[in-house]
Design an enzyme around this catalytic site. Structure first.
Site, PDB file in Angstrom:
ATOM      1  N   PRO A   1      -1.563   0.546  -4.620  1.00  0.00           N
ATOM      2  CA  PRO A   1      -2.415   1.586  -4.026  1.00  0.00           C
ATOM      3  C   PRO A   1      -2.041   2.942  -4.586  1.00  0.00           C
ATOM      4  O   PRO A   1      -0.871   3.321  -4.585  1.00  0.00           O
ATOM      5  CB  PRO A   1      -2.080   1.499  -2.537  1.00  0.00           C
ATOM      6  CG  PRO A   1      -0.682   0.954  -2.493  1.00  0.00           C
ATOM      7  CD  PRO A   1      -0.573   0.019  -3.664  1.00  0.00           C
TER       8      PRO A   1
ATOM      9  N   GLN B   1      -5.265  -0.485   2.616  1.00  0.00           N
ATOM     10  CA  GLN B   1      -4.003   0.104   3.065  1.00  0.00           C
ATOM     11  C   GLN B   1      -4.254   1.279   4.011  1.00  0.00           C
ATOM     12  O   GLN B   1      -4.995   2.203   3.681  1.00  0.00           O
ATOM     13  CB  GLN B   1      -3.155   0.587   1.891  1.00  0.00           C
ATOM     14  CG  GLN B   1      -1.772   1.053   2.354  1.00  0.00           C
ATOM     15  CD  GLN B   1      -0.940   1.660   1.259  1.00  0.00           C
ATOM     16  OE1 GLN B   1      -1.207   2.778   0.826  1.00  0.00           O
ATOM     17  NE2 GLN B   1       0.083   0.942   0.801  1.00  0.00           N
TER      18      GLN B   1
ATOM     19  N   CYS C   1       4.753   5.972   1.102  1.00  0.00           N
ATOM     20  CA  CYS C   1       4.283   7.205   0.460  1.00  0.00           C
ATOM     21  C   CYS C   1       5.297   8.327   0.632  1.00  0.00           C
ATOM     22  O   CYS C   1       5.735   8.616   1.748  1.00  0.00           O
ATOM     23  CB  CYS C   1       2.934   7.629   1.041  1.00  0.00           C
ATOM     24  SG  CYS C   1       2.292   9.144   0.277  1.00  0.00           S
TER      25      CYS C   1
ATOM     26  N   ASN D   1       7.814  -3.676  -7.061  1.00  0.00           N
ATOM     27  CA  ASN D   1       7.085  -2.497  -7.530  1.00  0.00           C
ATOM     28  C   ASN D   1       8.075  -1.474  -8.075  1.00  0.00           C
ATOM     29  O   ASN D   1       9.131  -1.253  -7.493  1.00  0.00           O
ATOM     30  CB  ASN D   1       6.290  -1.915  -6.355  1.00  0.00           C
ATOM     31  CG  ASN D   1       5.496  -0.666  -6.698  1.00  0.00           C
ATOM     32  OD1 ASN D   1       5.374   0.230  -5.873  1.00  0.00           O
ATOM     33  ND2 ASN D   1       4.932  -0.607  -7.875  1.00  0.00           N
TER      34      ASN D   1
ATOM     35  N   GLY E   1       1.691   0.173 -10.850  1.00  0.00           N
ATOM     36  CA  GLY E   1       1.159   1.440 -10.384  1.00  0.00           C
ATOM     37  C   GLY E   1       0.808   2.338 -11.553  1.00  0.00           C
ATOM     38  O   GLY E   1      -0.238   2.195 -12.175  1.00  0.00           O
ATOM     39  N   ARG E   2       1.709   3.256 -11.889  1.00  0.00           N
ATOM     40  CA  ARG E   2       1.435   4.209 -12.977  1.00  0.00           C
ATOM     41  C   ARG E   2       1.166   3.513 -14.310  1.00  0.00           C
ATOM     42  O   ARG E   2       0.456   4.051 -15.162  1.00  0.00           O
ATOM     43  CB  ARG E   2       2.603   5.185 -13.111  1.00  0.00           C
ATOM     44  CG  ARG E   2       2.703   6.186 -11.955  1.00  0.00           C
ATOM     45  CD  ARG E   2       3.978   7.011 -12.041  1.00  0.00           C
ATOM     46  NE  ARG E   2       5.160   6.173 -11.897  1.00  0.00           N
ATOM     47  CZ  ARG E   2       6.347   6.470 -12.397  1.00  0.00           C
ATOM     48  NH1 ARG E   2       6.513   7.571 -13.110  1.00  0.00           N
ATOM     49  NH2 ARG E   2       7.379   5.666 -12.199  1.00  0.00           N
TER      50      ARG E   2
END
EC number: 1.3.1.-
Length: 334
Positions: free
Chosen positions: A30, A83, A113, A213, A237-238
């Site tokens: 996400p 999410q 986050c 992750n 992710g990135r």
């Protein structure tokens, strides 16, 4: 329930989150402003096994924010986790009730986050500092959902508060069906190296699937993470920014041991044009162009003249001029 086989034998791995069968074990993380419906669709077409929405505010949904509601738009054929974030057990539970009607396959609770505007309200990774509150939030969501619930966490708040294993075990005991672990603390944000050892520790202590992750930027990274941690899936992710091909390349490598080539400049331009069309159709020309600027910069990173192209794109506001520029760039590389 999980069933899997040794990749070295060239066999496919089967993964379930609760009763939801997952296409493959390469996930899209996400990411706010990135994992909207157009990009999730592109990543799925490129081999992503399971994707997550941008994080959605439970309070925003509770109080009827149209912008927040828009983030929950999911097609019925998508393999997607929705999410949500929040630290009020009552509101999280009430929103969980509503999300039973969602097309999402699972609902994920954001406890990872690190951004100041999220943690200052006690949400995101700040929940890891309050395990009892986190437990109340998780129980409220699990109690009110018929869908599987998952949780995404970090290593901890900082090096003095590393509690990923404890939080993950608590989540499992509350009925959570999978846990994703980012191997950095909140204090690190996205700097330094991700600690994959914490992912292994969580995996060693849980019976439910664990998703690793952090620092997966290539097929080799993905395989090394699985080998070193024993995690059941890898979350990108990135490494997926401007690079939807990474899902196909990772899955192929894990299945065959073969490294597929990187996309050509021409293939990148074609993907940008496709992405651009999807964004404008979904969000309109004005917003679509604005939101595509960062994606175009990511797609073109590393090619000759990328900096100049980026400067030009960031001054453009109309579909026609952006498309003409991209086509002219493509011709230079053919």
């Amino acid at each position: 329930m999980i069933y899997y086989s040794d990749y070295k034998k060239g066999m496919k791995r089967k993964l379930y989150i609760g009763d939801v069968k997952i296409k493959n074990n390469v996930f899209l993380a996400p990411m706010a402003g990135v994992t909207d419906k157009p990009y999730r669709r592109i990543c799925s077409e490129m081999g992503c096994g399971f994707a997550y929405t941008e994080m959605v505010s439970a309070k925003g949904l509770y109080y009827g924010s149209e912008n927040t509601e828009f983030l929950t738009d999911i097609d019925d054929d998508e393999n997607v986790a929705l999410q949500i974030f929040g630290s009020d057990p009552y509101i999280m539970g009430e929103i969980a009730k509503r999300l039973n009607a969602s097309n999402a396959k699972t609902i994920d609770i954001n406890m990872g986050c690190p951004t100041p505007k999220i943690v200052k309200n006690g949400d995101g990774s700040a929940l890891m500092l309050k395990p009892e509150l986190a437990e109340s939030v998780i129980k409220a969501v699990v109690k009110n959902l018929s869908k599987p619930v998952t949780v995404k966490i970090r290593k901890g708040w900082d090096d003095a508060h590393v509690n990923a294993v404890e939080i993950a075990k608590m989540a499992e005991n509350c009925g959570v069906k999978a846990v994703a672990v980012h191997g950095r603390t909140r204090e690190q944000f996205y700097s330094g190296r991700a600690d994959w050892d914490i992912i292994k520790k969580v995996k060693d202590n849980l019976k439910i699937p664990v998703i690793g992750n952090g620092d997966v930027f290539s097929p080799e990274d993905a395989k090394r993470m699985i080998d070193e941690t024993g995690c059941d899936a890898v979350m990108v992710g990135r490494g997926a920014e401007g690079n939807p091909w990474i899902f196909k390349r990772i899955h192929h490598y894990l299945s065959t041991g073969e490294i597929l080539p990187e996309p050509t400049v021409s293939e990148k331009i074609d993907m940008i044009l496709k992405h651009l069309d999807m964004m404008i159709e979904y969000k309109g020309e004005q917003i679509g162009i604005l939101e595509m600027r960062k994606h175009i910069a990511w797609y073109l990173k590393g090619i000759r003249g990328a900096s100049k192209i980026k400067q030009m794109v960031f001054t453009m506001s109309y579909y026609k001029e952006v498309k003409e520029l991209l086509i002219s760039i493509k011709r230079q590389f053919e």
